[in-house]
Design a protein around this motif. Sequence first.
Motif, PDB file in Angstrom:
ATOM      1  N   LYS A  48       0.842  -1.271  -0.009  1.00 53.95           N
ATOM      2  CA  LYS A  48      -0.026  -0.161   0.066  1.00 53.95           C
ATOM      3  C   LYS A  48       0.921   1.362  -0.251  1.00 53.95           C
ATOM      4  N   GLU A  49       2.218   1.266   0.851  1.00 56.19           N
ATOM      5  CA  GLU A  49       3.034   2.301   0.538  1.00 56.19           C
ATOM      6  C   GLU A  49       3.137   3.092  -0.497  1.00 56.19           C
ATOM      7  N   THR A  50       3.955   1.211  -1.219  1.00 56.99           N
ATOM      8  CA  THR A  50       4.393   1.639  -2.716  1.00 56.99           C
ATOM      9  C   THR A  50       3.473   3.116  -3.650  1.00 56.99           C
ATOM     10  N   THR A  51       2.503   1.721  -3.710  1.00 50.83           N
ATOM     11  CA  THR A  51       0.465   2.287  -4.310  1.00 50.83           C
ATOM     12  C   THR A  51       0.856   3.947  -3.483  1.00 50.83           C
ATOM     13  N   VAL A  52       0.637   3.994  -2.782  1.00 50.50           N
ATOM     14  CA  VAL A  52       0.559   4.945  -1.993  1.00 50.50           C
ATOM     15  C   VAL A  52       1.189   6.744  -2.443  1.00 50.50           C
ATOM     16  N   ILE A  53       2.534   6.430  -2.380  1.00 52.23           N
ATOM     17  CA  ILE A  53       3.967   7.211  -2.935  1.00 52.23           C
ATOM     18  C   ILE A  53       4.020   7.707  -4.055  1.00 52.23           C
ATOM     19  N   THR A  54       3.470   6.885  -4.973  1.00 58.52           N
ATOM     20  CA  THR A  54       3.576   6.558  -5.946  1.00 58.52           C
ATOM     21  C   THR A  54       2.431   8.106  -7.082  1.00 58.52           C
ATOM     22  N   LEU A  55       0.793   7.891  -5.646  1.00 59.00           N
ATOM     23  CA  LEU A  55      -0.227   9.276  -6.462  1.00 59.00           C
ATOM     24  C   LEU A  55       0.324   9.606  -5.847  1.00 59.00           C
ATOM     25  N   ILE A  56       0.503   9.775  -4.431  1.00 58.10           N
ATOM     26  CA  ILE A  56       1.268  11.615  -3.665  1.00 58.10           C
ATOM     27  C   ILE A  56       2.047  12.640  -4.674  1.00 58.10           C
ATOM     28  N   GLU A  97      -5.805   3.402   2.680  1.00 63.47           N
ATOM     29  CA  GLU A  97      -6.853   3.662   2.165  1.00 63.47           C
ATOM     30  C   GLU A  97      -7.858   4.831   1.835  1.00 63.47           C
ATOM     31  N   SER A  98      -7.706   5.904   2.721  1.00 65.11           N
ATOM     32  CA  SER A  98      -8.109   6.826   2.839  1.00 65.11           C
ATOM     33  C   SER A  98      -7.270   7.773   2.146  1.00 65.11           C
ATOM     34  N   ILE A  99      -6.136   7.464   2.019  1.00 64.20           N
ATOM     35  CA  ILE A  99      -5.014   8.641   0.690  1.00 64.20           C
ATOM     36  C   ILE A  99      -5.810   7.961  -0.116  1.00 64.20           C
ATOM     37  N   PHE A 100      -6.582   7.083  -1.581  1.00 64.07           N
ATOM     38  CA  PHE A 100      -7.015   7.139  -2.486  1.00 64.07           C
ATOM     39  C   PHE A 100      -8.205   8.404  -2.613  1.00 64.07           C
ATOM     40  N   ASP A 101      -8.829   8.336  -1.196  1.00 64.32           N
ATOM     41  CA  ASP A 101      -9.740   9.510  -2.177  1.00 64.32           C
ATOM     42  C   ASP A 101      -8.928  11.040  -2.938  1.00 64.32           C
ATOM     43  N   LEU A 102      -7.864  10.332  -2.855  1.00 65.16           N
ATOM     44  CA  LEU A 102      -6.951  11.816  -3.161  1.00 65.16           C
ATOM     45  C   LEU A 102      -7.612  11.690  -4.586  1.00 65.16           C
ATOM     46  N   GLY A 103      -8.108  10.932  -5.529  1.00 70.14           N
ATOM     47  CA  GLY A 103      -8.956  10.183  -7.353  1.00 70.14           C
ATOM     48  C   GLY A 103      -7.564  10.144  -7.689  1.00 70.14           C
TER      49      GLY A 103
END
Length: 113
Positions: A48-56, A97-103
């Motif tokens: 999840k961390e890897t996915t979130v970092i990429t998203l940000i 998961e809440s970070i994915f609210d960035l869209g």
Amino acid sequence: MAVRSFACARFRERRLLPALALVASFAMTISATAQGQAGQFARECALKETTVITLIEDHGAAEDLPGDRLGDAAMTMLRARMACYDGRVSEALALYESIFDLGPVASLRRQRP
């Protein structure tokens, strides 16, 4: 003095706050690990961390969200990371998961040649 004002203008122009927040979070993690204070990091959290970092990072590059919103997402990621290190994996995963609210990321506004 001229160099300082030029550097500050470039800093604001590129909106590097999210990148600096990520660098600071990595530095804190490395420091805690080096001191032996960190617990074990669950595989689910790492994914999840890897996915979130990429998203940000992608949102930062696209400049499609305000810097404070990306900063908040980076801070949420830090809270999730600490929860995971503390063994509260389900709480950490909920925070991630809440970070994915960035869209989804809009296309990059500035393309480099």
